[in-house]
Design an enzyme around this catalytic site. Structure first.
Site, PDB file in Angstrom:
ATOM      1  N   TYR A 181      -1.166  12.381   0.244  1.00 47.81           N
ATOM      2  CA  TYR A 181      -1.507  11.391  -0.792  1.00 47.81           C
ATOM      3  C   TYR A 181      -2.541  11.987  -1.758  1.00 47.81           C
ATOM      4  O   TYR A 181      -2.377  11.923  -2.986  1.00 47.81           O
ATOM      5  CB  TYR A 181      -2.055  10.151  -0.091  1.00 47.81           C
ATOM      6  CG  TYR A 181      -2.705   9.098  -0.948  1.00 47.81           C
ATOM      7  CD1 TYR A 181      -1.972   8.352  -1.868  1.00 47.81           C
ATOM      8  CD2 TYR A 181      -4.072   8.807  -0.810  1.00 47.81           C
ATOM      9  CE1 TYR A 181      -2.578   7.352  -2.632  1.00 47.81           C
ATOM     10  CE2 TYR A 181      -4.679   7.811  -1.563  1.00 47.81           C
ATOM     11  CZ  TYR A 181      -3.937   7.096  -2.472  1.00 47.81           C
ATOM     12  OH  TYR A 181      -4.544   6.109  -3.212  1.00 47.81           O
ATOM     13  N   ASP A 184       9.156  -3.699  -8.443  1.00 48.51           N
ATOM     14  CA  ASP A 184       8.815  -3.168  -7.127  1.00 48.51           C
ATOM     15  C   ASP A 184      10.109  -2.940  -6.369  1.00 48.51           C
ATOM     16  O   ASP A 184      11.161  -3.443  -6.762  1.00 48.51           O
ATOM     17  CB  ASP A 184       7.902  -4.134  -6.347  1.00 48.51           C
ATOM     18  CG  ASP A 184       7.006  -3.384  -5.369  1.00 48.51           C
ATOM     19  OD1 ASP A 184       7.546  -2.683  -4.499  1.00 48.51           O
ATOM     20  OD2 ASP A 184       5.772  -3.474  -5.478  1.00 48.51           O
ATOM     21  N   ILE A 185       9.996  -2.213  -5.272  1.00 51.57           N
ATOM     22  CA  ILE A 185      11.184  -1.941  -4.461  1.00 51.57           C
ATOM     23  C   ILE A 185      11.537  -3.161  -3.610  1.00 51.57           C
ATOM     24  O   ILE A 185      12.662  -3.310  -3.157  1.00 51.57           O
ATOM     25  CB  ILE A 185      10.971  -0.654  -3.623  1.00 51.57           C
ATOM     26  CG1 ILE A 185      12.301  -0.099  -3.139  1.00 51.57           C
ATOM     27  CG2 ILE A 185       9.989  -0.877  -2.492  1.00 51.57           C
ATOM     28  CD1 ILE A 185      12.222   1.361  -2.718  1.00 51.57           C
TER      29      ILE A 185
HETATM   30  C1  AKB Z   1      -6.455   4.667   0.879  1.00 50.16           C
HETATM   31  O1  AKB Z   1      -7.265   4.393   1.776  1.00 50.16           O
HETATM   32  O2  AKB Z   1      -5.517   5.449   1.031  1.00 50.16           O
HETATM   33  C2  AKB Z   1      -6.665   4.069  -0.496  1.00 50.16           C
HETATM   34  C3  AKB Z   1      -7.459   4.954  -1.369  1.00 50.16           C
HETATM   35  C4  AKB Z   1      -8.898   5.161  -1.121  1.00 50.16           C
HETATM   36  O3  AKB Z   1      -6.927   5.515  -2.281  1.00 50.16           O
HETATM   37  N1  AKB Z   1      -7.293   2.788  -0.374  1.00 50.16           N
END
Ligand code: AKB
Length: 319
Positions: A150, A45-46
């Site tokens: 993400y 880990d970092i």
């Molecule tokens: C988030 O809320 O970003 C994570 C996911 C659902 O991938 N827990």
């Protein structure tokens, strides 16, 4: 054991976990060590935590040279690549999130190919779903138009996993995790984090202010089930796996009001209020319930915990 059988046996797993100090990483590393032996699982880990158990190496996932050295020095033949920035934190710095989440994965995949690794695990997420995805009982193959960086990085990562399997035969396996709830560790920077925070607040303050609206239904899973799913998927013979981008995975779905009511069954004085912030829009773009029938059929996936049994277990442990 005969000399011949020694030759045809695969080498013992030597596992690298990236992001081992994260919410899932801490629990998964411990379980893998119980299964394969402490020295067979290298945590990286970092940052290092006071609770970090050796063997451990510092690793910034963007430092490909260091990743290569670690693989060589420790004779790594499997990688569980958990290092990533989650949905809410990712929005503060989209390009950094893309760099860590996607370029980190590409380094892992390419080194795994180069070193002819046995297996790679890549966690994907319900964040790959978006406003074009049917939100109820979301099927395995649906339109993906993720709203967060993400989600974009994970949806793209799924395609790269599929590509490395098809093009190079790399045995890469992946799950679309729902929100994960566990007593062992805290999440950081996700949209589903409220479902862990609420337990800590209920026990400590008897009150919680939720950053999502009371009727926001999201898919969730207890940590024990998430770890079981991960290890089961990684153990199943390769020929059972029909999905190389990422499997839908489900256990339960609930709203903040429903989990609050379940907690009130144990702590009647607990109260909840609502103050939605930018995470509400993220949550509203995700599915409410997931169809995980392909995982159930391919490798017999079935969760053990529902909202009531999870709530009881969480409170028993956190007390
Ligand atoms: C988030 O809320 O970003 C994570 C996911 C659902 O991938 N827990």
């Amino acid at each position: 054991m005969t000399n011949q059988s020694k030759h045809i046996m695969k080498p013992e797993p030597k596992i690298l976990v990236t992001g081992a100090n994260g919410q899932i990483g801490r629990v998964l590393t411990e379980e893998l060590r119980i299964k394969y032996g402490t020295n067979a699982v290298l945590a990286t880990d970092i940052t290092k935590l006071s609770v970090t158990v050796e063997p451990f190496e510092f690793l910034d996932i963007l430092n490909v040279q260091r990743l290569r050295e670690i693989i060589i020095d420790h004779g790594i033949n499997q990688i569980y690549h958990l290092a990533a920035i989650l949905s809410a934190n990712g929005e503060w710095n989209p390009l950094k999130t893309w760099n860590i989440n996607l370029n980190g994965l590409l380094s892992v995949l390419d080194l795994a190919r180069e070193f002819n690794m046995q297996k790679v695990f890549f966690p994907s997420t319900i964040a790959v779903f978006g406003t074009t995805t049917p939100r109820i009982n979301t099927a395995q193959d649906v339109p993906l138009l993720p709203s967060t960086v993400y989600g974009i990085s994970k949806a793209t990562g799924e395609l790269w996993c599929n590509y490395y399997f098809k093009r190079y035969g790399l045995d890469v396996r992946s799950l679309r995790y729902p929100g994960i709830i566990g007593w062992q560790s805290l999440p950081a920077g996700g949209t589903t984090d409220y479902a862990v925070e609420i337990f800590h607040a209920a026990l400590k303050d008897k009150q919680y202010t939720c950053f999502l609206k009371e009727d926001t239904r999201l898919p969730m899973m207890y940590m024990d089930d998430a770890i079981k799913a991960t290890i089961d998927l990684m153990e199943v013979p390769s020929e059972h796996i029909s999905i190389r981008y990422s499997y839908n995975l489900a256990a339960m779905s609930f709203t903040p009001a429903e989990i609050a009511a379940e907690i009130q069954n144990h702590i009647p004085e607990f109260s909840i209020s609502y103050d939605p912030d930018f995470r509400q829009d993220i949550a509203a773009s995700w599915s409410e319930t997931i169809d995980d029938s392909v995982a159930r059929k391919d490798w017999n996936w079935a969760p053990n915990y529902d909202l009531a049994s999870m709530t009881k277990d969480m409170l028993d442990h956190l007390k």
